[in-house]
Design an enzyme around this catalytic site. Structure first.
Site, PDB file in Angstrom:
ATOM      1  N   HIS A  72      -5.919 -12.369  -8.521  1.00 59.08           N
ATOM      2  CA  HIS A  72      -4.734 -11.924  -7.792  1.00 59.08           C
ATOM      3  C   HIS A  72      -5.134 -11.586  -6.387  1.00 59.08           C
ATOM      4  CE1 HIS A  72      -1.024 -11.146 -10.106  1.00 59.08           C
ATOM      5  NE2 HIS A  72      -1.829 -11.450 -11.102  1.00 59.08           N
ATOM      6  N   TYR A 192       5.515  -3.650  -5.124  1.00 61.93           N
ATOM      7  CA  TYR A 192       5.800  -2.224  -5.016  1.00 61.93           C
ATOM      8  C   TYR A 192       7.184  -2.082  -4.399  1.00 61.93           C
ATOM      9  CZ  TYR A 192       0.681  -1.885  -5.454  1.00 61.93           C
ATOM     10  OH  TYR A 192      -0.623  -1.993  -5.871  1.00 61.93           O
ATOM     11  N   PRO A 284      -3.280   6.594 -11.235  1.00 63.55           N
ATOM     12  CA  PRO A 284      -3.289   5.134 -11.349  1.00 63.55           C
ATOM     13  C   PRO A 284      -2.626   4.410 -10.180  1.00 63.55           C
ATOM     14  CG  PRO A 284      -1.632   6.066 -12.795  1.00 63.55           C
ATOM     15  CD  PRO A 284      -2.329   7.215 -12.154  1.00 63.55           C
ATOM     16  N   LYS A 288      -7.709   2.227  -9.803  1.00 64.24           N
ATOM     17  CA  LYS A 288      -9.149   2.336  -9.535  1.00 64.24           C
ATOM     18  C   LYS A 288      -9.958   2.881 -10.717  1.00 64.24           C
ATOM     19  CE  LYS A 288      -9.363   1.825  -4.799  1.00 64.24           C
ATOM     20  NZ  LYS A 288      -9.492   0.369  -4.769  1.00 64.24           N
ATOM     21  N   TYR A 379      -8.193  -1.284  -0.962  1.00 62.85           N
ATOM     22  CA  TYR A 379      -7.371  -1.663  -2.109  1.00 62.85           C
ATOM     23  C   TYR A 379      -8.210  -2.420  -3.149  1.00 62.85           C
ATOM     24  CZ  TYR A 379      -3.093  -3.566  -4.345  1.00 62.85           C
ATOM     25  OH  TYR A 379      -2.080  -3.897  -5.217  1.00 62.85           O
TER      26      TYR A 379
END
Ligand code: APR
Length: 382
Positions: A72, A192, A284, A288, A379
């Site tokens: 991804h 998101y 979450p 990570k 990220y």
């Protein structure tokens, strides 16, 4: 039964540690409260950062991941600012995520550990750890003693209690309704969505399973909404009238996740060393947790192997000091993500102020290449 290293917990942290120690010829024994079937079917995280893929690959633990994992490299932000995508494989260090369900990784790691001659006591609870004596007291009253103990028993385990440390905790005051739907992804990216009703998230897992998140009040009962009510809320917050429909299916997991964090300092005491969720719990928001677990497991495995095989005590003594700054970097980014994804509703000055900051943050991320590079590094990185 005897072992140099006793590992409490067969999650990603304990299993990666065990496999790396076996590769160094070190005798180790894992004690796991749950059955083998249980840990191999427990759906948890799925997003592996580039560093995690490196650790697994370098240690011969990535065959399943390379065969069945999906890469991804794009995330999208949707809200009243409109929508924008970030293709992070072209930003920062150019790294990607690999999506591989944690239960599949755990299954691979269990098999490999046993093939390497490791031993696992499944369905066996550790009730207490003696850090000075390097021993585990089991639920049936018997005791196992080794040279070192690794506490890899997660956030609710017993090993944390055996380390006299300060625990820095934070409740971020945000809860997510975490859902796994038997439905293919509706968009290819991680999505998101920001909405006056709260945050909603979409994370593709594979062709048939998709993870969804809905921000909900802290006392929300996950059984209180029928499926259609959940889909309606997801559609509303993801603005499907504007951006296209969602593919729906049965929900196979419904769970509430509270955004809380804790970090212990130090994460070692006498012969006991903590790794994974036992050492630090991370919200979450940036996926990570499993990646921090693997990072600490790798560092601890090298330090233990140095001590046991070469008599070098330096890396083991500095384990905590080595790992904690990396934990804090991840905590900082996760905290920033929480503020990026959530803002209060309502029309009082404070709420409007915070919502305006959120919008400014998103616009900066949309418009500034420097900000995008920084985002991408954090990220996907650890
Ligand atoms: N005795 C024996 N085993 C125990 C005990 C105990 N007293 N307490 C907990 N365990 C086991 C649990 O059953 C579990 O299998 O320890 C294991 C801990 O595994 P995880 O919770 O997966 O923790 P960790 O290996 O640190 O991985 C952290 O995995 O699930 C994700 O969100 C989590 O991403 C994070 C990462």
């Amino acid at each position: 039964l005897s072992a140099d290293v006793l590992i409490c917990g067969a999650g990603p942290a304990g299993l990666v540690l065990g496999n790396m120690l076996r590769a160094e010829g070190i005798r180790c024994l894992i004690v796991e409260r749950q059955s083998r079937a249980h840990v191999e079917q427990r759906a948890r995280a799925g997003f592996l950062a580039a560093n995690s893929v490196r650790i697994l690959t370098e240690n011969g633990l990535a065959d399943g991941l390379h065969a069945n994992g999906l890469t991804h490299d794009t995330c999208a932000f949707r809200g009243d600012h409109g929508e924008f995508e970030l293709k992070y494989s072209g930003l920062g260090r150019g790294e990607m995520h690999t999506v591989y369900p944690q239960q599949d990784l755990v299954r691979d790691l269990v098999k490999e550990f046993l093939d390497r001659g490791g031993e696992i006591l499944f369905s066996t609870e550790v009730s207490e750890i003696d850090a000075e004596g390097a021993s585990l007291l089991l639920g049936d009253g018997s005791r196992l003693t080794g040279q070192f103990v690794a506490g890899c028993d997660g956030q609710h385990g017993v090993s944390r209690r055996a380390v006299p440390a300060r625990v820095y905790q934070r409740d971020h005051g945000i809860s997510w309704f975490a859902l796994l739907a038997e439905a293919g992804p509706s968009v290819s990216a991680v999505l998101y969505a920001m909405h006056p009703n709260g945050f909603a998230g979409h994370m593709a897992r594979n062709a048939t399973i998709t993870r969804y998140y809905l921000q909900v009040p802290k006392d929300f009962d996950p059984r209180s909404w029928p499926d259609e009510r959940i889909w309606d809320e997801l559609r509303l917050r993801m603005r499907t009238d504007q951006y296209g429909p969602l593919r729906t299916g049965r929900f196979v997991e419904r769970r509430i996740v509270h955004m809380t964090s804790h970090v212990m300092d130090p994460i070692q005491h006498a012969s006991l060393f903590l790794a994974g969720d036992a050492a630090s719990l991370i919200s979450p928001s940036a996926a990570k947790g499993a990646n921090l677990a693997l990072m600490a497991a790798e560092t601890l495995a090298k330090a233990l192997a140095g001590q046991i095989n070469l008599g070098d005590s330096v890396p083991l003594k500095s384990y905590s000091a080595e790992v904690l700054p990396r934990i804090w970097r991840a905590q900082e980014f996760s905290h920033w993500m929480i503020n990026l994804l959530h803002s209060p509703s309502g029309n009082d000055d404070d709420a409007v102020f915070l919502r305006s900051l959120q919008r400014a943050r998103l616009e900066s991320l949309r418009d500034s290449r420097a900000h995008q590079d920084h985002f991408a590094e954090n990220y996907v990185g650890i």
